[in-house]
Scaffold this motif. Structure first.
Motif, PDB file in Angstrom:
ATOM      1  N   ARG A 171      -0.705   7.811   4.987  1.00  0.00           N
ATOM      2  CA  ARG A 171      -1.658   7.049   5.504  1.00  0.00           C
ATOM      3  C   ARG A 171      -1.528   6.091   6.912  1.00  0.00           C
ATOM      4  NH1 ARG A 171      -5.061   3.108   1.821  1.00  0.00           N
ATOM      5  NH2 ARG A 171      -3.594   3.107   0.507  1.00  0.00           N
ATOM      6  N   GLN A 172       0.069   5.643   7.395  1.00  0.00           N
ATOM      7  CA  GLN A 172       0.414   4.943   7.676  1.00  0.00           C
ATOM      8  C   GLN A 172       0.651   4.866   8.882  1.00  0.00           C
ATOM      9  OE1 GLN A 172       0.290   1.023   7.566  1.00  0.00           O
ATOM     10  NE2 GLN A 172       0.041   1.226   5.213  1.00  0.00           N
ATOM     11  N   HIS A 173       1.202   6.296   8.772  1.00  0.00           N
ATOM     12  CA  HIS A 173       1.044   7.350  10.273  1.00  0.00           C
ATOM     13  C   HIS A 173      -0.073   7.489  10.988  1.00  0.00           C
ATOM     14  CE1 HIS A 173       0.520  11.223  12.259  1.00  0.00           C
ATOM     15  NE2 HIS A 173       2.442  10.954  12.257  1.00  0.00           N
ATOM     16  N   ASP A 174      -0.805   7.953   9.690  1.00  0.00           N
ATOM     17  CA  ASP A 174      -2.527   8.208  10.612  1.00  0.00           C
ATOM     18  C   ASP A 174      -2.760   6.746  11.543  1.00  0.00           C
ATOM     19  OD1 ASP A 174      -2.258  10.644  10.231  1.00  0.00           O
ATOM     20  OD2 ASP A 174      -3.040  11.027   8.541  1.00  0.00           O
ATOM     21  N   ALA A 175      -2.718   5.271  10.584  1.00  0.00           N
ATOM     22  CA  ALA A 175      -3.327   4.723  11.155  1.00  0.00           C
ATOM     23  C   ALA A 175      -3.187   4.478  12.270  1.00  0.00           C
ATOM     24  CB  ALA A 175      -3.518   3.837   9.939  1.00  0.00           C
ATOM     25  N   LEU A 176      -1.668   4.521  11.980  1.00  0.00           N
ATOM     26  CA  LEU A 176      -0.845   4.151  13.494  1.00  0.00           C
ATOM     27  C   LEU A 176      -1.432   4.847  15.092  1.00  0.00           C
ATOM     28  CD1 LEU A 176       0.862   2.379  15.584  1.00  0.00           C
ATOM     29  CD2 LEU A 176       3.030   3.473  14.562  1.00  0.00           C
ATOM     30  N   HIS A 177      -1.564   6.352  14.607  1.00  0.00           N
ATOM     31  CA  HIS A 177      -1.961   6.996  15.351  1.00  0.00           C
ATOM     32  C   HIS A 177      -3.362   7.162  16.002  1.00  0.00           C
ATOM     33  CE1 HIS A 177      -3.625  11.493  15.854  1.00  0.00           C
ATOM     34  NE2 HIS A 177      -2.336  11.482  17.521  1.00  0.00           N
ATOM     35  N   ASP A 178      -4.093   6.493  15.245  1.00  0.00           N
ATOM     36  CA  ASP A 178      -5.860   6.447  15.852  1.00  0.00           C
ATOM     37  C   ASP A 178      -5.190   5.580  17.053  1.00  0.00           C
ATOM     38  OD1 ASP A 178      -6.163   8.766  14.430  1.00  0.00           O
ATOM     39  OD2 ASP A 178      -7.282   8.095  12.488  1.00  0.00           O
ATOM     40  N   ALA A 179      -4.934   4.734  15.901  1.00  0.00           N
ATOM     41  CA  ALA A 179      -5.078   2.959  16.924  1.00  0.00           C
ATOM     42  C   ALA A 179      -4.553   3.112  17.584  1.00  0.00           C
ATOM     43  CB  ALA A 179      -3.921   2.137  15.486  1.00  0.00           C
ATOM     44  N   ASN A 197       8.526   7.611  10.052  1.00  0.00           N
ATOM     45  CA  ASN A 197       8.364   7.798   8.408  1.00  0.00           C
ATOM     46  C   ASN A 197       7.604   6.660   8.462  1.00  0.00           C
ATOM     47  OD1 ASN A 197       9.506   4.806   7.677  1.00  0.00           O
ATOM     48  ND2 ASN A 197      11.591   6.085   8.203  1.00  0.00           N
ATOM     49  N   GLU A 198       6.739   6.007   6.643  1.00  0.00           N
ATOM     50  CA  GLU A 198       5.636   5.563   6.552  1.00  0.00           C
ATOM     51  C   GLU A 198       5.543   3.673   6.696  1.00  0.00           C
ATOM     52  OE1 GLU A 198       3.051   7.131   6.533  1.00  0.00           O
ATOM     53  OE2 GLU A 198       2.210   6.070   5.331  1.00  0.00           O
ATOM     54  N   LEU A 199       7.218   3.678   6.422  1.00  0.00           N
ATOM     55  CA  LEU A 199       7.553   2.028   6.767  1.00  0.00           C
ATOM     56  C   LEU A 199       7.234   1.702   8.198  1.00  0.00           C
ATOM     57  CD1 LEU A 199       9.297   3.248   4.216  1.00  0.00           C
ATOM     58  CD2 LEU A 199      10.229   1.259   4.036  1.00  0.00           C
ATOM     59  N   GLN A 200       7.982   2.557   8.872  1.00  0.00           N
ATOM     60  CA  GLN A 200       8.321   2.283  10.947  1.00  0.00           C
ATOM     61  C   GLN A 200       6.407   2.107  10.925  1.00  0.00           C
ATOM     62  OE1 GLN A 200      12.261   4.610  10.512  1.00  0.00           O
ATOM     63  NE2 GLN A 200      11.135   4.312  12.881  1.00  0.00           N
ATOM     64  N   ALA A 201       6.153   2.777  10.482  1.00  0.00           N
ATOM     65  CA  ALA A 201       4.183   3.835  10.793  1.00  0.00           C
ATOM     66  C   ALA A 201       3.738   2.167  10.503  1.00  0.00           C
ATOM     67  CB  ALA A 201       3.291   4.242  10.665  1.00  0.00           C
ATOM     68  N   SER A 227       1.832   1.404  -2.953  1.00  0.00           N
ATOM     69  CA  SER A 227       1.147   2.117  -4.728  1.00  0.00           C
ATOM     70  C   SER A 227       1.064   3.293  -3.717  1.00  0.00           C
ATOM     71  CB  SER A 227      -0.035   1.428  -5.030  1.00  0.00           C
ATOM     72  OG  SER A 227      -0.537   1.800  -3.607  1.00  0.00           O
ATOM     73  N   ASP A 228       0.919   4.388  -2.944  1.00  0.00           N
ATOM     74  CA  ASP A 228       0.751   6.135  -2.448  1.00  0.00           C
ATOM     75  C   ASP A 228       1.667   6.223  -3.026  1.00  0.00           C
ATOM     76  OD1 ASP A 228      -1.156   4.486  -1.107  1.00  0.00           O
ATOM     77  OD2 ASP A 228      -0.938   5.231   0.616  1.00  0.00           O
ATOM     78  N   ARG A 229       2.746   5.581  -3.179  1.00  0.00           N
ATOM     79  CA  ARG A 229       4.288   6.634  -3.256  1.00  0.00           C
ATOM     80  C   ARG A 229       4.376   7.522  -2.579  1.00  0.00           C
ATOM     81  NH1 ARG A 229       8.185   5.993  -7.531  1.00  0.00           N
ATOM     82  NH2 ARG A 229       7.237   4.569  -8.923  1.00  0.00           N
ATOM     83  N   TRP A 230       4.063   7.225  -0.718  1.00  0.00           N
ATOM     84  CA  TRP A 230       4.357   8.433  -0.468  1.00  0.00           C
ATOM     85  C   TRP A 230       4.874   7.219   1.144  1.00  0.00           C
ATOM     86  CZ3 TRP A 230       1.799  12.738  -0.106  1.00  0.00           C
ATOM     87  CH2 TRP A 230       2.335  13.616   0.935  1.00  0.00           C
ATOM     88  N   LEU A 231       6.073   7.570   1.105  1.00  0.00           N
ATOM     89  CA  LEU A 231       6.960   7.165   2.557  1.00  0.00           C
ATOM     90  C   LEU A 231       7.319   8.154   3.819  1.00  0.00           C
ATOM     91  CD1 LEU A 231      10.183   6.667   0.364  1.00  0.00           C
ATOM     92  CD2 LEU A 231       8.165   5.481   0.427  1.00  0.00           C
ATOM     93  N   THR A 232       6.631   9.142   3.582  1.00  0.00           N
ATOM     94  CA  THR A 232       7.027   9.722   5.479  1.00  0.00           C
ATOM     95  C   THR A 232       6.535  10.922   5.185  1.00  0.00           C
ATOM     96  OG1 THR A 232       8.437  10.457   6.832  1.00  0.00           O
ATOM     97  CG2 THR A 232       9.502  11.032   4.218  1.00  0.00           C
ATOM     98  N   ASN A 233       6.350  11.494   6.958  1.00  0.00           N
ATOM     99  CA  ASN A 233       6.033  13.376   6.167  1.00  0.00           C
ATOM    100  C   ASN A 233       3.901  13.122   6.208  1.00  0.00           C
ATOM    101  OD1 ASN A 233       8.266  14.597   6.047  1.00  0.00           O
ATOM    102  ND2 ASN A 233       7.233  15.922   4.396  1.00  0.00           N
ATOM    103  N   LYS A 234       3.413  11.499   7.401  1.00  0.00           N
ATOM    104  CA  LYS A 234       2.464  11.887   7.623  1.00  0.00           C
ATOM    105  C   LYS A 234       1.664  11.157   7.004  1.00  0.00           C
ATOM    106  CE  LYS A 234      -1.108  14.303  10.997  1.00  0.00           C
ATOM    107  NZ  LYS A 234      -2.350  13.790  10.047  1.00  0.00           N
ATOM    108  N   SER A 238       0.712  -0.967  -0.115  1.00  0.00           N
ATOM    109  CA  SER A 238      -0.100   0.088   0.561  1.00  0.00           C
ATOM    110  C   SER A 238       0.736   1.285   0.237  1.00  0.00           C
ATOM    111  CB  SER A 238      -1.073   0.181   1.049  1.00  0.00           C
ATOM    112  OG  SER A 238      -1.425   1.179   2.114  1.00  0.00           O
ATOM    113  N   ILE A 239       1.831   0.763   0.569  1.00  0.00           N
ATOM    114  CA  ILE A 239       2.873   2.198   0.242  1.00  0.00           C
ATOM    115  C   ILE A 239       3.541   2.477  -0.510  1.00  0.00           C
ATOM    116  CG2 ILE A 239       5.054   3.305   1.399  1.00  0.00           C
ATOM    117  CD1 ILE A 239       4.958   1.595   4.278  1.00  0.00           C
TER     118      ILE A 239
END
Ligand code: T4K
Length: 378
Positions: A43-51, A236-240, A34-41, A31-32
């Motif tokens: 989807r993974q960041h937001d998912a972990l934040h909410d969880a 970053n997204e990989l860690q989140a 396909s988003d080509r989004w690696l850091t700076n808030k 999913s990262i």
């Protein structure tokens, strides 16, 4: 005399990171990609934040790239510049975060039973320059938060907690991060819950978390406004994504650690020459470390002897936290050490963290207990 234990054929480390199901992590990586989004808030960041907000029970939470940076940012957010009273019985990150803010760590002694900063000792080092108290819930044992709160109110001080060891801890049902102005958790690989490297800050104050969010992103308000001298403290997204997967399975690791704890407690409590460091009944156990004390005055057997003898058997224990931070060259002859710290010295010379993680088998834990029992009583 019993026969000497045989060395393990492989090292038994003090801890091992919990690794979640690889296929689940790969799904998140896809999913990262396909988003080509690696850091700076992302989807993974937001998912972990909410969880994490719902798992831990905190409204105000900011994800960070590690706890050390988190402590630096929290102190900056509170504008701490003077003296900060803290414990010497901790990981170097705690006082170093104070120093990196050009503030002065001032060491107070610890309570010999809880091993956390002693409120009476805090009072004895308060000066006109004192601005804050930085307590550490060491090994998952909560600081005396009520006494610290009273001192802080009396003297107009801020309270920061280094919560690196208390993921999920509740004190009389209250999430531990509700105490003080701000608490900082570590999500390092060696922690029960981890993101390889990472952390978070929580606070009862939404405004403070907003400031931390700002400071961890260079102080950038928007494309045209930078309102504070921030740093890069982002997760970053990989860690989140890793954190999301670990959180989904953290209960498995907790149960496994509970199993290991039960064996240690049943086997080691009967060795009169040892003390087991216990989490007080009013707090839930974060199951981060399992620590024993070897009071050499009782037996003549020292902690260092046990540490070295176990190492010969491939049992890798750690002297968390020796040496005391107050003995580091840049603190020991400075304004940081103003009073004797006998209780912290005694703890630092007696404690030993045993291998403690969910991958240990029952046989391995029994083998560790056999070895300790042999070495302590031969
Ligand atoms: N405040 C307190 C009270 C802390 O204890 C810490 C960190 C912090 C603040 C700062 O948090 P972060 O900025 O790190 O988020 C380890 C950890 O690196 C450190 O995070 C932790 N406390 C400290 C108590 O333990 P070391 O120097 O003992 O780590 P190391 O590399 O010797 O690892 C210990 C054992 O873990 C190894 O013998 C084997 C095993 N291990 C380790 C890693 C990294 C693995 O099996 N796999 C791994 O990937 O500091």
């Amino acid at each position: 005399m019993k026969s000497p234990p045989k060395p393990f054929p492989y090292p038994l480390y003090v801890t091992r990171p919990f690794l979640p199901d690889l296929a689940r992590y790969q799904e998140r990586l896809a999913s990262i990609w396909s988003d080509r989004w690696l850091t700076n808030k992302g989807r993974q960041h937001d998912a972990l934040h909410d969880a994490l907000r719902s798992f831990l029970g905190y409204d105000n939470l900011s994800l960070l790239n590690n706890a050390t940076q988190g402590l630096c940012i929290a102190l900056k957010a509170l504008d701490i510049q003077g003296e900060v009273i803290t414990t010497p019985f901790t990981f170097p990150a705690t006082p170093h975060a104070i120093s990196w803010n050009n503030a002065t760590p001032v060491f107070a002694d610890i309570d010999s039973r809880r091993l956390t900063i002693d409120p009476q000792s805090i009072e004895s080092v308060i000066s006109p320059r004192t601005e804050a108290i930085l307590g550490v819930h060491v090994y998952g044992i909560p600081c005396d938060v009520e006494a610290i709160d009273q001192i802080a109110k009396r003297h107009g001080l801020k309270v920061i907690y280094d919560a690196a060891h208390v993921f999920g801890t509740r004190l009389n049902q209250t999430p531990i991060g509700q105490f003080g102005d701000v608490s900082v958790f570590s999500f390092h690989a060696t922690k029960l819950f981890h993101t390889a490297e990472g952390g978070c800050a929580v606070s009862p104050s939404p405004a403070l978390i907003k400031t931390i969010d700002l400071l961890k992103n260079f102080g950038i308000e928007d494309e045209e406004n930078v309102s504070a001298p921030g740093v890069n403290g982002k997760l970053n997204e990989l860690q989140a994504a890793l954190g999301c997967c670990v959180l989904e399975e953290v209960q498995t690791e907790l149960l496994s650690r509970q199993r290991v704890l039960s064996i240690y407690q049943a086997r080691l409590a009967s060795i009169a020459e040892l003390e087991l460091v216990r989490i007080p009944g009013e707090a839930s156990n974060s199951l981060q470390y399992f620590v024993i004390r070897v009071p050499s005055r009782v037996t003549g057997i020292s902690r260092d002897y046990l540490h070295n003898a176990l190492r010969q058997l491939n049992i890798v224990t750690r002297k968390y936290f020796f040496p005391l931070c107050s003995t580091f060259p840049h603190y020991r002859n400075s304004l940081s050490v103003r009073i004797p710290l006998p209780k912290a010295e005694s703890a630092a010379s007696e404690v030993l963290a045993l291998p403690f993680h969910g991958q240990l088998t029952d046989d391995e834990v029994h083998g560790i207990c056999d070895a300790i029992s042999y070495l302590m009583t031969k």
